[in-house]
Write a protein that holds these residues in place. Structure first.
Motif, PDB file in Angstrom:
ATOM      1  N   ALA A  26       0.835  -1.210   0.000  1.00  0.00           N
ATOM      2  CA  ALA A  26       0.000   0.000   0.000  1.00  0.00           C
ATOM      3  C   ALA A  26       0.868   1.258   0.000  1.00  0.00           C
ATOM      4  N   LEU A  27       1.955   1.225   0.742  1.00  0.00           N
ATOM      5  CA  LEU A  27       2.867   2.364   0.793  1.00  0.00           C
ATOM      6  C   LEU A  27       3.521   2.597  -0.572  1.00  0.00           C
ATOM      7  N   ILE A  28       3.932   1.531  -1.220  1.00  0.00           N
ATOM      8  CA  ILE A  28       4.532   1.638  -2.556  1.00  0.00           C
ATOM      9  C   ILE A  28       3.525   2.210  -3.551  1.00  0.00           C
ATOM     10  N   VAL A  41       8.330   2.920  11.835  1.00  0.00           N
ATOM     11  CA  VAL A  41       7.279   3.336  12.750  1.00  0.00           C
ATOM     12  C   VAL A  41       7.487   4.804  13.123  1.00  0.00           C
ATOM     13  N   LEU A  42       6.442   5.598  12.959  1.00  0.00           N
ATOM     14  CA  LEU A  42       6.465   6.987  13.399  1.00  0.00           C
ATOM     15  C   LEU A  42       5.724   7.060  14.725  1.00  0.00           C
ATOM     16  N   TYR A  43       6.420   7.520  15.751  1.00  0.00           N
ATOM     17  CA  TYR A  43       5.813   7.619  17.075  1.00  0.00           C
ATOM     18  C   TYR A  43       6.041   9.029  17.623  1.00  0.00           C
ATOM     19  N   VAL A  73       4.027   2.451   9.535  1.00  0.00           N
ATOM     20  CA  VAL A  73       2.984   2.597  10.549  1.00  0.00           C
ATOM     21  C   VAL A  73       3.152   3.931  11.265  1.00  0.00           C
ATOM     22  N   ASP A  74       2.062   4.676  11.370  1.00  0.00           N
ATOM     23  CA  ASP A  74       2.001   5.876  12.202  1.00  0.00           C
ATOM     24  C   ASP A  74       1.186   5.499  13.431  1.00  0.00           C
ATOM     25  N   THR A 126      -0.305   2.504   7.307  1.00  0.00           N
ATOM     26  CA  THR A 126      -1.493   2.467   8.162  1.00  0.00           C
ATOM     27  C   THR A 126      -1.254   3.312   9.400  1.00  0.00           C
ATOM     28  N   THR A 127      -2.347   3.600  10.098  1.00  0.00           N
ATOM     29  CA  THR A 127      -2.293   4.293  11.379  1.00  0.00           C
ATOM     30  C   THR A 127      -2.874   3.352  12.422  1.00  0.00           C
TER      31      THR A 127
END
Length: 178
Positions: free
Chosen positions: A12-14, A92-94, A121-122, A137-138
């Motif tokens: 999905a990101l690609i 991962v974004l945190y 992932v966020d 995704t979140t």
């Protein structure tokens, strides 16, 4: 808690990135999980410019707390950063602190024309004003958990959730959360 399939999130990101990648786009992954993702994105989208990898260990603002990671490697940026259009990739974004450190390091090599952030992932929980332009995704996760990305020997990616207090791992796999 059931976690999404990392391979599906990467696909999905690609798909989101495909229209944004031009001939002069540079893909830079943050060591370790972001570098794995960046390599797959770079290969799948057949990006012409060389792949870049950042190890931001020395740029972390919590370096004095966490110390030197035993696997610190030099960053590899085999291109001119100045005036480049960069897509920075992380798993991962945190809190946003890893991204801040990566941007600081990139600016030490030159002033990019633009930097866009792509994450698998966020998970929310930002401590700094950082946002991803491209997201697999979140997820909402408990504060006492760490989402981890793992790469199997065959290259397949999986996600796992580790309880920070007990260290117990659950989910589809296990390696980063920043």
């Amino acid at each position: 808690m059931p976690l999404p399939d990392a391979e599906q999130l990467l696909a999905a990101l690609i798909a989101q990135l495909r229209p944004a990648v031009a001939d002069d786009t540079i893909i830079v992954g943050i060591h370790t999980g972001g570098a794995w993702l960046a390599q797959r994105i770079h290969q799948t989208l057949q990006v012409k410019t060389p792949l870049g990898v950042l190890d931001i260990s020395f740029y972390r603002d919590d370096y004095s707390k966490i110390g030197l990671h035993p696997q610190v490697k030099p960053s590899q940026l085999p291109f001119e950063v100045g005036n480049s259009h960069i897509i920075l990739v992380d798993d991962v974004l945190y809190t946003g602190r890893t991204v801040r450190a990566a941007v600081n390091e990139l600016f030490d090599y030159g002033r990019p024309a633009s930097i866009h952030l792509a994450v698998l992932v966020d998970r929310g929980g930002r401590e700094l004003p950082v946002a991803a332009q491209y997201t697999g995704t979140t997820l909402s996760l408990p504060a006492n958990s760490m989402l981890e990305l793992k790469q199997a020997e065959d290259g397949r990616l999986s996600l796992g959730l580790r309880d920070i207090v007990s260290g117990a791992l659950s989910g589809r796999g296990a390696a980063a959360d920043c």
